[in-house]
Design an enzyme around this catalytic site. Structure first.
Site, mmCIF file in Angstrom:
data_model
loop_
_atom_site.group_PDB
_atom_site.id
_atom_site.type_symbol
_atom_site.label_atom_id
_atom_site.label_comp_id
_atom_site.label_asym_id
_atom_site.label_seq_id
_atom_site.Cartn_x
_atom_site.Cartn_y
_atom_site.Cartn_z
ATOM 1 N N LYS A 92 -3.623 -1.591 -11.797
ATOM 2 C CA LYS A 92 -2.381 -1.795 -12.542
ATOM 3 C C LYS A 92 -1.274 -0.946 -11.924
ATOM 4 O O LYS A 92 -1.567 0.083 -11.296
ATOM 5 C CB LYS A 92 -2.569 -1.343 -14.002
ATOM 6 C CG LYS A 92 -3.595 -2.169 -14.752
ATOM 7 C CD LYS A 92 -2.932 -3.416 -15.267
ATOM 8 C CE LYS A 92 -3.902 -4.311 -15.983
ATOM 9 N NZ LYS A 92 -3.365 -5.620 -16.289
ATOM 10 N N LEU A 93 -0.038 -1.345 -12.153
ATOM 11 C CA LEU A 93 1.073 -0.483 -11.740
ATOM 12 C C LEU A 93 1.104 0.727 -12.665
ATOM 13 O O LEU A 93 0.654 0.659 -13.816
ATOM 14 C CB LEU A 93 2.395 -1.250 -11.827
ATOM 15 C CG LEU A 93 2.622 -2.301 -10.734
ATOM 16 C CD1 LEU A 93 3.930 -3.041 -10.974
ATOM 17 C CD2 LEU A 93 2.614 -1.688 -9.336
ATOM 18 N N HIS A 110 -6.527 3.244 -0.275
ATOM 19 C CA HIS A 110 -6.478 1.794 -0.031
ATOM 20 C C HIS A 110 -7.419 1.462 1.128
ATOM 21 O O HIS A 110 -7.442 2.177 2.132
ATOM 22 C CB HIS A 110 -5.043 1.376 0.300
ATOM 23 C CG HIS A 110 -4.905 -0.101 0.459
ATOM 24 N ND1 HIS A 110 -4.927 -0.965 -0.607
ATOM 25 C CD2 HIS A 110 -4.813 -0.875 1.573
ATOM 26 C CE1 HIS A 110 -4.829 -2.202 -0.169
ATOM 27 N NE2 HIS A 110 -4.760 -2.180 1.153
ATOM 28 N N GLU A 180 -14.182 5.985 2.897
ATOM 29 C CA GLU A 180 -13.485 6.398 1.666
ATOM 30 C C GLU A 180 -14.225 7.564 0.996
ATOM 31 O O GLU A 180 -13.609 8.550 0.592
ATOM 32 C CB GLU A 180 -13.396 5.225 0.686
ATOM 33 C CG GLU A 180 -12.494 4.117 1.168
ATOM 34 C CD GLU A 180 -12.225 3.068 0.101
ATOM 35 O OE1 GLU A 180 -11.067 2.707 -0.062
ATOM 36 O OE2 GLU A 180 -13.175 2.607 -0.563
HETATM 37 C C1 GAR Z 1 -11.706 0.860 -3.013
HETATM 38 O O1 GAR Z 1 -12.053 0.273 -1.793
HETATM 39 C C2 GAR Z 1 -10.240 1.234 -3.022
HETATM 40 O O2 GAR Z 1 -9.762 1.621 -1.765
HETATM 41 C C3 GAR Z 1 -9.617 -0.080 -3.435
HETATM 42 O O3 GAR Z 1 -10.442 -0.544 -4.457
HETATM 43 C C4 GAR Z 1 -11.788 -0.176 -4.136
HETATM 44 C C5 GAR Z 1 -12.445 0.372 -5.361
HETATM 45 O O4 GAR Z 1 -13.795 0.539 -5.127
HETATM 46 N N1 GAR Z 1 -8.271 0.096 -3.848
HETATM 47 C C6 GAR Z 1 -7.360 -0.822 -3.600
HETATM 48 O O5 GAR Z 1 -7.615 -1.907 -3.086
HETATM 49 C C7 GAR Z 1 -5.934 -0.438 -4.009
HETATM 50 N N2 GAR Z 1 -5.042 -1.438 -3.604
HETATM 51 P P1 GAR Z 1 -14.689 1.443 -6.084
HETATM 52 O O6 GAR Z 1 -14.432 0.932 -7.494
HETATM 53 O O7 GAR Z 1 -16.078 1.167 -5.641
HETATM 54 O O8 GAR Z 1 -14.263 2.861 -5.894
#
Ligand code: GAR
Length: 206
Positions: A92-93, A110, A180
């Site tokens: 969400k924003l 990201h 990540e």
């Molecule tokens: C992660 O890869 C994060 O970088 C991405 O959502 C995923 C969440 O994974 N975020 C975005 O795409 C933001 N635009 P997780 O729930 O397994 O941490």
């Protein structure tokens, strides 16, 4: 520092952050999860590790005006004396009142090399699918300050990885998740050590 994580999905980054606290790789406490989705994996992780969580979703507050709804986020983090906010798959924003008070204290991760492959709808496996379809040979992660738009804000850190000929969106997602989980806690540590400095429109990590 007291950290609040915002997450909407599986929560693997949330879990990696909790484990980095348990393994003393970061000094901060992950004290609160805020989510828009009470059924998400991140909530299960919060329950498992005994971390407070709060579900804030417009459908749960249909009768209050927009400004009061917006204020809920700031009130929730102030109640827990939060110093810093990490977005980890939050879809969400951000609330404008929260952004005003926490400017430069909210960061996002990201799963691609911004400013490419970001923006509304670019989350999770959608990002990796777009990367594969574009034919680029590298992808990676971006950690950046969050602002009022999706996936914008000053870039703090990026790390790339190869996109191989035989990668599909799922194998690429696995590669990126490893990056990540390794680097998000490392950047939190840099914040704790005050090694991240904003200089004009650049961010310097010492
Ligand atoms: C992660 O890869 C994060 O970088 C991405 O959502 C995923 C969440 O994974 N975020 C975005 O795409 C933001 N635009 P997780 O729930 O397994 O941490």
């Amino acid at each position: 520092m007291n950290i609040c994580v915002f997450a909407s999905g599986t929560g693997t980054n949330f879990k990696a952050l909790i484990l980095s606290e348990k393994r003393k790789k970061i000094k901060s406490s992950i004290s609160l999860l805020i989510t828009n989705n009470s059924y998400c994996g991140a909530v299960q992780t919060a329950v498992k590790y005994g971390i407070k969580y709060k579900v804030i979703n417009r459908t749960l507050y249909p009768d209050i005006p927009e400004t009061s709804y917006d204020k809920l986020f700031l009130s929730a983090v102030e109640e827990q004396s939060i110093d810093f906010i990490l977005l980890a798959g939050y879809m969400k924003l951000l609330s404008s009142q929260l952004l005003k008070v926490f400017r430069n204290r909210i960061i996002n991760i990201h799963p691609a090399l911004l400013p490419s492959f970001g923006g509304k709808g670019m989350y999770g496996v959608n990002v990796h699918r777009a990367v594969i379809e574009s034919g680029v040979k590298v992808s990676g992660i971006t950690i950046h300050y969050a602002d009022e738009k999706y996936d914008e804000g000053k870039i703090i850190f990026q790390k790339c990885c190869a996109v191989s000929n035989d990668d599909d969106e799922f194998s690429l997602m696995q590669k990126i998740r490893k990056l990540e989980h390794k680097y998000y806690p490392e950047i939190v540590k840099k914040f704790e050590e005050k090694k991240i400095i904003i200089s004009k429109n650049k961010v310097i990590v010492n």
